[in-house]
Scaffold this motif. Sequence first.
Motif, short mmCIF file in Angstrom:
data_model
loop_
_atom_site.label_atom_id
_atom_site.label_comp_id
_atom_site.label_asym_id
_atom_site.label_seq_id
_atom_site.Cartn_x
_atom_site.Cartn_y
_atom_site.Cartn_z
N PRO A 147 -2.35 -0.54 -5.87
CA PRO A 147 -3.16 0.48 -5.19
C PRO A 147 -2.47 1.83 -5.19
CG PRO A 147 -2.13 -0.98 -3.60
CD PRO A 147 -1.82 -1.54 -4.96
N VAL A 200 -9.38 1.28 -1.98
CA VAL A 200 -9.80 -0.12 -1.97
C VAL A 200 -9.80 -0.62 -0.53
CG1 VAL A 200 -8.90 -0.63 -4.28
CG2 VAL A 200 -7.41 -0.93 -2.29
N ARG A 228 -6.28 -4.37 -4.64
CA ARG A 228 -5.94 -4.01 -6.02
C ARG A 228 -4.48 -4.36 -6.24
NH1 ARG A 228 -7.82 1.59 -7.42
NH2 ARG A 228 -9.73 0.45 -7.82
N GLY A 247 0.79 -1.22 0.00
CA GLY A 247 0.00 0.00 0.00
C GLY A 247 0.82 1.26 0.00
N GLU A 298 -8.66 -2.58 2.74
CA GLU A 298 -7.38 -2.96 3.32
C GLU A 298 -7.66 -3.86 4.52
OE1 GLU A 298 -3.16 -0.98 4.44
OE2 GLU A 298 -4.90 0.12 5.19
N LEU A 314 -4.26 -5.45 0.32
CA LEU A 314 -5.02 -4.40 -0.34
C LEU A 314 -5.69 -4.98 -1.57
CD1 LEU A 314 -2.34 -1.81 0.32
CD2 LEU A 314 -4.74 -1.29 0.70
N HIS A 324 -7.79 4.40 1.84
CA HIS A 324 -7.40 3.81 0.56
C HIS A 324 -8.62 3.83 -0.36
CE1 HIS A 324 -3.43 2.28 1.64
NE2 HIS A 324 -3.95 1.95 2.80
#
Length: 177
Positions: free
Chosen positions: A156, A94, A153, A59, A96, A151, A92
Amino acid sequence: MTVVARHPRPDELKDASLDEILDRYVARFSNRVPDWEAFEDAKVEGYKRAQHRFIGGGGSGKHEDPNSIPSRGFTLSIMYVNPGQGNAPHTHEVEEVFFVLKGFLDVFVQDENGEQKWTRLGPWECISCPPGVIHGYENTSLEPVYFQVMLGRNRPDAMGYADDSLYQNREAHLGRK
C-alpha cells in the motif's frame, strides 16, 4: 491415499520443501521487532505507537520488512499503543481494518468539514475503513491496546494524512527526499 493440490503453487514455491515453506511463512510475535518510527506522525507526542509487521510492510509505505512474511494481496501488522496515544487523521487508497485483540481503542471517521464520529472498540471488535474515508484512533483507556491492522494491498501507499504538514513530510519519511 493420493492427495492432490487443486491449485498450483506460485513459481517461487514449486520446488520448496514443507520445511522451507514453514521457515518462510510462519512469523512469531517473539521474533517481531517493534518499529516506533514506522509512520511520520509517530514522531509526534500523542501519535506514538509501535508496529509489529507480520505480513508485508504494513501501512507505513516503507519497504517490505525482510523478517515479515512476503505479501501477495494484503498486509498484516499488530499495533501497540500506550494510553494517551493514537494516530493522525488519514486515508488510504485501499481498505484498512483495525481488529482489537487486547484493550480498548477509540476510533473515528471524519468528513472533509472536520466533523468526527467516534466509537469504542473492545476485544474481538473491528472497524473496516473504506478507501478515501478519513479515519484514525486514540487509546483513551488506562491500559495499552494491541490490535491487528490489515490493508487491502500487498504494497500500500503511505498514509494520506489530512494534516498538510504531516502529508508534506511523508516523502522525507520514506527516504525519497
